[in-house]
Design an enzyme around this catalytic site. Structure first.
Site, PDB file in Angstrom:
ATOM      1  N   SER A  59       0.431  -1.653   0.014  1.00 31.59           N
ATOM      2  CA  SER A  59       0.052   0.111  -0.231  1.00 31.59           C
ATOM      3  C   SER A  59       0.693   1.195   0.273  1.00 31.59           C
ATOM      4  CB  SER A  59      -1.239  -0.026   1.547  1.00 31.59           C
ATOM      5  OG  SER A  59      -2.137   0.811   1.238  1.00 31.59           O
ATOM      6  N   LYS A  63       3.078   1.905  -3.695  1.00 38.03           N
ATOM      7  CA  LYS A  63       2.124   0.899  -4.849  1.00 38.03           C
ATOM      8  C   LYS A  63       2.964   1.347  -6.353  1.00 38.03           C
ATOM      9  CE  LYS A  63      -2.253   0.580  -2.811  1.00 38.03           C
ATOM     10  NZ  LYS A  63      -3.689   0.748  -3.433  1.00 38.03           N
ATOM     11  N   ASP A  99      -8.335  -3.324  -6.389  1.00 33.46           N
ATOM     12  CA  ASP A  99      -8.599  -3.468  -6.153  1.00 33.46           C
ATOM     13  C   ASP A  99      -9.924  -2.799  -7.198  1.00 33.46           C
ATOM     14  OD1 ASP A  99      -7.466  -1.657  -3.678  1.00 33.46           O
ATOM     15  OD2 ASP A  99      -6.410  -0.875  -4.695  1.00 33.46           O
ATOM     16  N   GLY A 126      -5.595   6.631  -6.514  1.00 42.72           N
ATOM     17  CA  GLY A 126      -5.547   5.840  -7.050  1.00 42.72           C
ATOM     18  C   GLY A 126      -6.380   4.704  -6.223  1.00 42.72           C
ATOM     19  N   ALA A 127      -7.710   4.778  -6.517  1.00 42.33           N
ATOM     20  CA  ALA A 127      -8.935   4.333  -5.989  1.00 42.33           C
ATOM     21  C   ALA A 127      -9.669   4.528  -7.091  1.00 42.33           C
ATOM     22  CB  ALA A 127      -9.859   4.806  -4.656  1.00 42.33           C
ATOM     23  N   TYR A 226     -15.370   4.593   2.989  1.00 36.13           N
ATOM     24  CA  TYR A 226     -16.078   3.764   3.954  1.00 36.13           C
ATOM     25  C   TYR A 226     -15.853   4.145   5.319  1.00 36.13           C
ATOM     26  CZ  TYR A 226     -10.841   2.285   4.112  1.00 36.13           C
ATOM     27  OH  TYR A 226      -9.520   1.923   4.206  1.00 36.13           O
TER      28      TYR A 226
END
Ligand code: NAD
Length: 278
Positions: A59, A63, A99, A126-127, A226
């Site tokens: 992570s 990455k 992901d 990144g997401a 989240y």
């Protein structure tokens, strides 16, 4: 043994998720966190070979940096220029990104297929990058990407180019400042995904869409945040009567499950376990 190499990482839920899955499946496995930044990454990756570990999660801030120490990359990893999972096959290290698989699978878990759908996606970080890439690889018909003109704009342009070169998915990029275009794109979409982090601290009371009339009832509204579990965006979508409104927990669970499957070949019970935790 599998690891997680990141810095900082002491807060991570991943060891609990994976170690419980090893135990539940009766596998002799252990998942350990290692606080590793870019400076110690080369040695840490070599240790995967030396210690004959099965692999590792990776992570931030590693990455992208980790790629130069690996032997091979999955097609999605190549397109994202990022790795979150390493698999060690007898000394050959392959990098994957799970992901995006997590995003697609978390919708499948809810009975929703992304095939031939139109998606508006806010973000290119990144997401958002693996979400866009995996969705394009898995058959989304069109992705309308929106981003602010910040340091991620170049990545957004790169994502458009990569998706055009490697898939049949139609893809466009528009400045988020063009609110008329943003509203129109959402109205024409089956899926709206916010992968910007707006809605989590320190922007907890913010949302990119505050008018419920921008949404239609049959669409999917997905927030990658989240914590909190119900973001401002999700509240707006619920107010609009949108049937399928999701937070980012599903991605977190399914990216982990996808990594676990790459290491063990087995489907684990992460979903049940994590749902019990939250
Ligand atoms: P990032 O910094 O890499 O990217 C952020 C993106 O949002 C960029 O495209 C940036 O231009 C855009 N952005 C930033 N501020 C904005 C603003 N005020 N208005 C509009 N756009 C803005 O971050 P990331 O790692 O991609 O994380 C984004 C979110 O996704 C976070 O909430 C993170 O927790 C979440 N995430 C969830 C999972 C999961 O498993 N559910 C995994 C990764 C990330």
């Amino acid at each position: 043994m599998v690891g997680l190499m990141a810095y900082p990482i002491r807060h991570s839920m991943s060891p609990t998720m994976h170690n419980n899955s090893f135990a539940k499946l009766g596998l002799n496995g252990a998942y350990l966190c290692f606080e590793i930044g870019n400076d110690k990454l080369e040695g840490a990756v070599n240790a995967i070979r030396t210690l004959d570990m099965r692999g590792s999660n990776v992570s931030m801030p590693n990455k992208k940096e980790v790629i130069k120490y690996l032997d091979k990359l999955s097609p999605a990893s190549k397109m994202c220029d990022a790795v979150n999972t390493i698999v060690n096959d007898h000394g050959t290290l392959t990098g994957y990104t799970t992901d995006g698989i997590g995003f697609v699978q978390s919708l499948k878990d809810e009975g929703i297929s992304i095939k031939n759908k139109v998606m508006t996606l806010a973000g290119a970080g990144g997401a958002a990058t693996p979400i866009a890439v995996q969705s394009a690889l898995d058959g989304v018909k069109e992705i309308k990407i929106f981003n602010i003109k910040d340091d991620k704009w170049a990545q957004a342009e790169k994502n458009v180019k990569t998706i055009k070169e490697n898939t049949d998915c139609k893809v466009s990029l528009t400045d988020l400042a063009d609110q008329d275009a943003f509203k129109k794109a959402i109205a024409e979409s089956d899926i709206y995904c916010d992968a910007t982090g707006v809605g989590m601290k320190p922007l907890e009371d913010k949302t990119l869409v505050s008018d419920p009339s921008w949404f239609h009832k049959d669409m999917v509204v997905f927030d990658t945040v989240y914590a909190p579990r119900t973001t401002k965006l999700m509240k707006v979508a619920q107010k609009a009567g949108v049937k399928h409104v999701f937070d980012g927990i599903g991605i977190m669970i399914e990216q982990g499950a996808a990594s676990f499957k790459l290491w063990t070949g087995k489907i684990c019970q992460l979903i049940t376990f994590v749902r019990l935790c939250f």
